[in-house]
Design a protein around this motif. Structure first.
Motif, PDB file in Angstrom:
ATOM      1  N   VAL A 131      44.101  30.828  39.760  1.00  0.00           N
ATOM      2  CA  VAL A 131      45.135  29.779  38.357  1.00  0.00           C
ATOM      3  C   VAL A 131      44.839  28.762  38.343  1.00  0.00           C
ATOM      4  O   VAL A 131      45.371  28.038  38.249  1.00  0.00           O
ATOM      5  N   ARG A 132      42.949  27.944  38.879  1.00  0.00           N
ATOM      6  CA  ARG A 132      42.888  26.392  39.246  1.00  0.00           C
ATOM      7  C   ARG A 132      41.388  26.698  38.996  1.00  0.00           C
ATOM      8  O   ARG A 132      40.778  27.977  39.862  1.00  0.00           O
ATOM      9  N   VAL A 133      40.510  26.123  38.470  1.00  0.00           N
ATOM     10  CA  VAL A 133      39.382  25.914  38.068  1.00  0.00           C
ATOM     11  C   VAL A 133      38.972  24.826  37.587  1.00  0.00           C
ATOM     12  O   VAL A 133      39.829  24.023  36.615  1.00  0.00           O
ATOM     13  N   ALA A 134      38.737  23.972  37.930  1.00  0.00           N
ATOM     14  CA  ALA A 134      38.497  22.335  38.358  1.00  0.00           C
ATOM     15  C   ALA A 134      37.150  22.154  38.567  1.00  0.00           C
ATOM     16  O   ALA A 134      36.146  22.688  39.160  1.00  0.00           O
TER      17      ALA A 134
ATOM     18  N   SER B 174      31.996  20.087  33.326  1.00  0.00           N
ATOM     19  CA  SER B 174      31.915  21.194  33.695  1.00  0.00           C
ATOM     20  C   SER B 174      32.200  21.089  32.242  1.00  0.00           C
ATOM     21  O   SER B 174      31.891  20.656  31.830  1.00  0.00           O
ATOM     22  N   CYS B 175      32.643  22.523  31.617  1.00  0.00           N
ATOM     23  CA  CYS B 175      33.061  22.074  30.089  1.00  0.00           C
ATOM     24  C   CYS B 175      34.039  23.719  29.686  1.00  0.00           C
ATOM     25  O   CYS B 175      33.971  24.005  30.945  1.00  0.00           O
ATOM     26  N   ALA B 176      33.583  23.494  28.155  1.00  0.00           N
ATOM     27  CA  ALA B 176      35.318  24.945  27.740  1.00  0.00           C
ATOM     28  C   ALA B 176      34.672  25.899  28.483  1.00  0.00           C
ATOM     29  O   ALA B 176      35.933  26.645  28.794  1.00  0.00           O
TER      30      ALA B 176
ATOM     31  N   LEU C 231      35.622  25.800  33.229  1.00  0.00           N
ATOM     32  CA  LEU C 231      37.126  26.582  33.139  1.00  0.00           C
ATOM     33  C   LEU C 231      37.428  27.174  32.560  1.00  0.00           C
ATOM     34  O   LEU C 231      38.825  27.189  32.567  1.00  0.00           O
ATOM     35  N   GLY C 232      36.800  28.244  32.207  1.00  0.00           N
ATOM     36  CA  GLY C 232      37.417  29.504  31.028  1.00  0.00           C
ATOM     37  C   GLY C 232      38.023  30.472  31.773  1.00  0.00           C
ATOM     38  O   GLY C 232      37.857  31.830  31.654  1.00  0.00           O
TER      39      GLY C 232
ATOM     40  N   ARG D 102      40.595  32.392  32.297  1.00  0.00           N
ATOM     41  CA  ARG D 102      40.548  33.576  31.542  1.00  0.00           C
ATOM     42  C   ARG D 102      39.334  35.244  31.096  1.00  0.00           C
ATOM     43  O   ARG D 102      40.170  35.783  30.929  1.00  0.00           O
TER      44      ARG D 102
ATOM     45  N   LEU E 223      37.985  33.881  25.457  1.00  0.00           N
ATOM     46  CA  LEU E 223      37.530  32.499  24.711  1.00  0.00           C
ATOM     47  C   LEU E 223      37.840  32.790  23.123  1.00  0.00           C
ATOM     48  O   LEU E 223      36.779  32.224  22.245  1.00  0.00           O
TER      49      LEU E 223
END
Lengths: 746, 540
Positions: free
Chosen positions: A33-36, A48-50, A53-54, A57, A634
């Motif tokens: 539910v959360r990635v940081a 980090s990057c798109a 952090l995806g 998903r 993505l």
């Protein structure tokens, strides 16, 4: 490890690209539910990057396969139990293994390089199948660099690395790390590092046909014609030779052929070279003088220099430039990592190792093996060409050759001609839709993570491990268990317990670890008692590795347990000089003029006089993409992301305007795309991203199929135009014509 | 360094859907979205990944280190939004929203739905996209445009020197190429085909024809020659076929624009722009010729209220300040404290600028209300009230730019106060009872009034389509009685000169090709006959 009822949060090294960023992940139940970004990670320090952090998903993608699938008589798939799936494989795979081991090929994709299971257990499957028909994307995008470094330093994986954080002059060719995060170099937070380089007064030069994001932040952009990097480097070396800018006093004593290399370079005329490269001679002189004068300088080459006609030459010349200017194996120059789990360039050898190149050749065209694999350009013909040894069965692991290998049309024909196919994959994609059995890997959160392979590319010596956050759920099988089950079936021992096979693998690993440490194998095994699977193998490697505790002899040394206690990683500091012990060449020296490469120089020289092709297609890196496989999780917002970019002059010459639908035609086929005009492209160059074209029946990737994009790889030739030494396809610099089409739906 | 949203942000929020850290706000789901001038990137949260910049339809998002105009100011403007609207969500807690098209994927056997859309501007195309991209219905869309060319206010409203803003037409072009899209240009619903005829072939009609009228000043002399609506002037310089023959008196040295919204700034800027600069835009050739002979040296832009209430957006005001050869001055003092909004700070800065000899001028005047357009048979001056005193501004041209206003659509209930068709979330309703008028919907300015920027229409249209789909699912839309082919035949019979989608693409290409030869983005075809000739040549 935690159970499902506790709140869960923990560390995760990003498994998506070579940056290997530290992430902090929170779970609810089994869902991310959360990635940081992890600000305390010793390597990535909050980057980090798109893509990374995806991760939530990607893991939560509703289209993902979570249960084994079996092909039905009607041609579709049905969900099956693992027992059913393995029973089907058991009834069909052995005939292709026992009769003729070459008849079953294995293809492993890029994601397999990013986790422990495949790193440690794929070899078991390959050994069990006994095939030499092994393929991976490495033969599409990296072999020329592997070969150049292998010939210079002795191993394909132990490449020299740009010491980015300490250099004063960085020359980047064929790479756009501001967008890609970098490759064959593990340096998360590239934008911070490049910014730091400039802030300390250093110089960044980018050689690229396109004014990429990296070129935008550079001090100097060399807008080169695709495929001419080797010539450009020779021009730079020619200036260095003729102006006496080499630094022989700084060249390590074990380097042979320095004078020969300079003499060879001096034969090239910078003006002639500049014309062929399509750049101003002054640019070449500026780079040569700047590079040679810098207190520390290094050149770094990647994809763009590999996927082209003179790839091995270009990657060799990058090293020659670094070496003759006295920048090998010193801070700010090209250095070698000391990977925590060890590897070919840390393990001692008693006799000169064989060159892992051209030890055997492909059946149909006689193309050379490298590092145990055949060139991917052989993939289709080995299946489609009749005769003894024809590939009739295939096992794929995290790979989509139908969209990531050249000539997609031939690849899909070949996949359709297989008699049996097993895929270990989480998607029903353009490749796996042709499979008979699909075996899904478990969630990434059930895996421990350490980058055995990518640690060879770290520009700082660190050791990191992130443990599994979840146990396997009912109905999930670890990938290493899947691989061992397949190996058991291939060996004719389908009922052998996985634990027993794993113990056997561990026993072999323990013997090697014990030999490295100089102890009894029993001691090594005793030290890792209570662990199994990849964790046990990793512990054996770490403890017998360069920082290891040597199974208790060095109590402060590295163990897996120590990394478990330090989830942000352990920093062993900047890279240290490793010559000469890093070398694994036959004579323990560096031959600057390897015969195999030098023999290709006349071909390069001849290319100078060749007329420049009309229009060359090159790949465009995308921030949210990773070859073919992140497009569903993505998805692109619209088809415009796959547009063909063209410079204003080239568009005008062809009567094209932005928004036109165009037919892009290569020697192989035609694809259609939306046209966009972009002055970042030099004349004679067009670009498109690769890995797209998510079309055709039977896909279970609803999102990427709804915005399928255009298939770049379908245009790439796999037959005649190949890199001369490694048979890599020419993927950057595909001659194309671009014409307007009335086709409305690319 | 964080990415930055700059001047031509269209608010369509495509970027929001790809941001991995939810650092772009306000999102369409937030209260502030409806009124925001633009979207902003939180520099404290941005991880510099650049995903947003890749998908921006108008290239408005740039790296913070880019050499873009006013980049320093935009860094501040982006950061300021988050100082005023601090984020409370923890970093990383964000799950990227899926584009609707993807979120609706995977429905087996989606029901058919045929919708007619009147108009071809942003709200019309966003509505069409919303319908055609969805995978939970099998939509067909028929779009009617009364002019021979498409685009609505993208073509006829956006100023010619704002080329980047117009590149949003790429998005609409993709919609027009979708399966199920049929385009009829040069066909006016209500004149050439009746609403009932259209409804006979469709489940529903979405009126997205915009606001074709404007608000009046209600002062004496407003209709004197030389006093016009800015809307007409804009339509004229943008080559609107209905306004191509207009003339505007550009012989006096001063013009006055009443109102200080973005349209006011557009017309003021065009009036004093260097003609050679305009020659590199897609401004209509007749306007270029007229402006070349213009003697206007100064444009006074009047605002009824104080500078803190300036109606223009910050980016437009900022862009005004760096035009070559044009001074932007403020008549009267402006004070902006350190915590003042960016717009007021910019006005403060302009108020301290000095006129440059030889430059043309835009003078912003606040707290000034128009009283009367004076002149003997033609405009010679505007009298105004400025803090109680009456002042006279000599001028030969007065343009009122106090807002566009929708005009009634025959047969539909109209809200005279708002200048919109009476509606609830896009459903046309009877004002007294609130009962829906079956099958009739509105989107864009005729639905919500003349507010917002281009991308605002995306969510306006989405809301309408959502209502339409709810009604469809509830069985409230009458099944169509006639076939699609019959409608095309009817259109052909009524308007033999009607054009189709391929014709429009041919015209669009022709304009771009001619533009390229002249170093311009496009040279517009103004005459309907010329458009037909170009389309005809392409189809042969």
């Amino acid at each position: 490890m935690k159970t499902d009822t506790e709140p869960k949060a923990g560390h995760r090294i990003c498994p998506l690209c070579e940056s290997t960023c530290g992430l902090l992940v929170e779970l609810e139940g089994r869902d991310i539910v959360r990635v940081a970004p992890n600000p305390d990670d010793v390597m990535s320090a909050g980057h980090s990057c798109a893509k990374g952090l995806g991760l939530g998903r990607i893991e939560g993608d509703p289209d993902r396969i979570r249960t084994p699938l079996l092909r039905t008589a009607g041609g579709g798939f049905r969900e099956a139990t693992w027992d059913e799936a393995f029973a089907e494989i058991e009834s069909r795979l052995p005939e292709f293994v026992t009769g003729d081991p070459g008849s079953c090929a294995i293809y492993h994709g890029n994601p397999a390089a990013h986790h422990l299971d495949a790193t440690f257990y794929l070899g078991e499957l390959i050994g069990a199948v006994g095939t030499r028909n092994i393929y991976s994307p490495a033969s599409v995008d990296t072999w020329p660099k592997n070969l150049a470094h292998m010939l210079l330093y002795g191993t394909g994986l132990g490449m020299s690395l740009p010491d980015l954080d300490r250099t004063d002059y960085l020359l980047i060719l064929g790479s756009n790390p501001m967008v890609s995060n970098g490759s064959t170099v593990t340096a998360p937070g590239m934008h911070h590092r490049l910014q730091a380089l400039r802030e300390r007064g250093g110089t960044l030069v980018v050689v690229d046909p396109v004014r990429t994001r990296t070129a935008e932040v550079a001090d100097l952009h060399v807008p080169i014609r695709p495929g001419t990097d080797a010539l450009f480097l020779l021009g730079v070396l020619a200036v260095i030779a003729s102006e006496g800018l080499a630094r022989p006093e700084l060249v390590p004593a074990m380097v042979d052929g320095l004078d020969d290399a300079l003499a060879m370079a001096a034969e090239f005329d910078p003006d002639a070279v500049a014309a062929a490269c399509g750049v101003d001679t002054e640019l070449i002189r500026t780079v040569a003088r700047g590079f040679a004068a810098a207190p520390a300088a290094v050149a770094h080459s990647r994809i763009g220099t590999c996927m082209q006609e003179f790839g091995t030459l270009a990657n060799w010349l990058v090293e020659v430039l670094t070496i003759v200017t006295g920048n090998l194996d010193r801070p700010g120059g090209a250095m070698f990592a000391l990977p925590p789990a060890g590897g070919q360039n840390t393990w001692p050898v008693t006799r000169p190792p064989a060159l892992t190149f051209d030890r055997w050749r492909s059946r149909v065209r006689g193309l050379p093996e490298a590092m145990g694999e055949l060139p991917a350009v052989c993939f289709a013909e080995e299946i489609l060409t009749p005769g003894p040894g024809r590939t009739r069965a295939l096992i794929t692991l995290a790979g989509n050759p139908a969209r990531s290998l050249p000539n997609s049309g031939a690849i899909e024909d070949a996949l359709g001609a297989l008699e049996f196919m097993v895929s270990v994959d989480c998607y029903l994609n353009e490749t796996t839709r042709q499979a008979d059995v699909i075996l899904p890997p478990p969630p990434v959160t059930t895996r421990g993570h350490h980058d055995v392979t990518l640690a060879h590319f770290q520009i700082r010596n660190v050791a990191r491990y992130t443990p599994p956050l979840l146990d396997l759920a009912d109905g999930e099988l670890a990938e290493w268990q899947i691989l061992l089950r397949l190996a058991g079936i291939a060996k004719g021992t389908p009922d052998r317990p996985v634990e027993e096979m794993d113990d056997e693998v561990a026993a072999v690993a323990a013997r090697r670890a014990a030999r490295l440490v100089g102890c009894e194998p029993e001691r090594a095994l005793r030290s890792t008692v209570g662990r199994h699977g990849p964790q046990r193998l990793l512990d054996l490697r770490l403890r017998s590795g360069p920082y290891g505790d040597r199974f208790g002899r060095d109590p402060d040394g590295l163990t897996l347990a120590l990394l478990e206690d330090n989830p942000d990683g352990i920093d062993y500091g900047p890279l240290l000089p490793r010559l000469p012990e890093v070398l694994r060449t036959p004579d323990g020296r560096i031959d600057l003029m390897p015969e195999m490469i030098a023999a290709d120089l006349p071909r390069l020289r001849a290319s100078i006089a060749r007329p420049a092709p009309d229009l060359l297609l090159i790949n465009r890196r995308q921030r949210r993409g990773m070859n073919s496989w992140l497009h569903n999780a993505l998805p692109q917002t619209d088809g415009g992301q796959c547009a063909l970019l063209i410079g204003p002059h080239d568009a005008a010459e062809r009567g094209l305007v932005g928004g036109d639908r165009v037919a892009v035609t290569s020697r192989v086929t035609t694809v259609t795309a939306e046209l966009r005009i972009d002055d970042a492209l030099r004349p004679g160059v067009v670009s498109m991203p690769h890995g797209w074209g998510h079309d055709g029946p039977g896909l279970r990737t609803s999102r990427s199929a709804s915005v399928p994009g255009s298939n770049y790889n379908a245009l790439v030739d796999d037959t005649t135009d190949l890199e001369a030494l490694t048979a890599s396809p020419i993927f950057n610099g595909v001659p194309v014509t671009v014409t307007r089409t009335s086709e409305e739906h690319p | 360094m964080a990415y930055v949203v700059t001047q031509n942000c269209c608010n369509d929020a495509t970027c929001v859907a790809v941001c991995p850290v939810d650092c772009i706000h306000p999102t369409p789901a937030e209260r502030e979205y409806k009124r925001t001038e633009m979207l902003y990137i939180d520099p404290a949260a941005c991880i510099d990944c650049g995903a947003c910049s890749d998908v921006c339809p108008v290239d408005a998002i740039v790296p913070g280190d880019a050499a873009a105009p006013d980049i320093d100011r935009y860094r501040d403007i982006n950061a300021e939004y988050f100082q005023r609207n601090p984020r409370t969500a923890a970093p990383g807690a964000h799950v990227q929203p899926l584009p609707l098209a993807l979120a609706t994927a995977g429905v087996a056997d989606p029901p058919a739905l045929r919708v007619a859309i009147v108009g071809s501007g942003p709200s019309a195309f966003y509505a069409a996209e919303e319908l055609l991209a969805r995978r939970d219905i099998a939509a067909e869309v028929t779009m009617f445009e009364r002019l021979p060319v498409a685009g609505g206010l993208v073509r006829f409203g956006v100023a010619p020197d704002h080329w980047h803003t117009k590149t949003v037409d790429r998005v609409f072009d993709r919609t027009a190429r979708r399966d199920g899209f049929t385009f009829h240009l040069g066909v006016e619903v209500g004149r050439d085909v009746t609403i009932d005829e259209v409804l006979a072939h469709h489940h529903a009609v979405i009126h997205a024809s915009g606001a074709a009228g404007d608000r009046r000043l209600g002062i004496p002399g407003e209709d004197l020659p030389g006093s016009h609506a800015a809307r007409e002037f804009v339509a004229w310089y943008n080559g609107h076929p209905d306004h191509a023959d207009r003339t505007f008196d550009l012989t006096a040295s001063r013009a006055v624009v009443v109102g200080n919204g973005n349209v006011a700034l557009d017309v003021a800027r065009i009036l004093v722009s260097d003609v050679e600069t305009l020659r590199r835009t897609d401004i209509a050739d007749h306007a270029l010729d007229a402006l070349a002979g213009s003697r206007i040296e100064e444009v006074v832009v009047l605002g009824r209220r104080g500078p803190e209430h300036a109606a223009c957006t910050t980016p437009e005001l900022l862009a005004l300040g760096s035009l070559p050869g044009i001074d932007v001055l403020v008549d009267g003092p402006v004070t902006a404290g350190p915590d003042a909004p960016a717009k007021l700070k910019i006005l403060d800065e302009y108020s301290r600028r000095e006129a440059t000899p030889g430059n043309k001028r835009i003078v912003l005047r606040f707290g000034t209300a128009p009283r009367e357009v004076m002149g003997d048979g033609r405009t010679a001056a505007l009298t105004v009230t400025d803090t109680g005193t009456v002042d006279r501004i000599e001028c030969g041209l007065v343009l009122r730019a106090v807002g566009y206003r929708g005009l009634p659509i025959a047969g539909l209930p109209f809200d005279e106060t708002a200048g919109t068709v009476a509606n609830a979330a896009g459903r046309v309703v009877e004002p007294g009872t609130g009962h829906p008028v079956a099958g009739q919907y509105v989107a864009g300015w005729i639905k919500r009034g003349a507010t917002g920027v281009i991308g605002t229409n995306r969510y306006c249209a989405a809301e309408t389509v959502e209502a339409l789909l709810d009604d469809h699912h509830a069985g409230l839309l009458a099944a169509r009685t006639a076939a699609a082919a019959d409608l095309t035949a009817l259109v052909r019979a009524r308007r033999p000169d009607a054009l189709g989608g391929a014709d429009w693409r041919a015209i669009d290409r022709f304009e771009r090709e001619r533009g390229r030869e002249a170093g311009r983005p496009r040279i517009k075809i103004v005459d309907a006959g010329d458009a037909a000739v170009v389309a005809g040549a392409a189809s042969r």
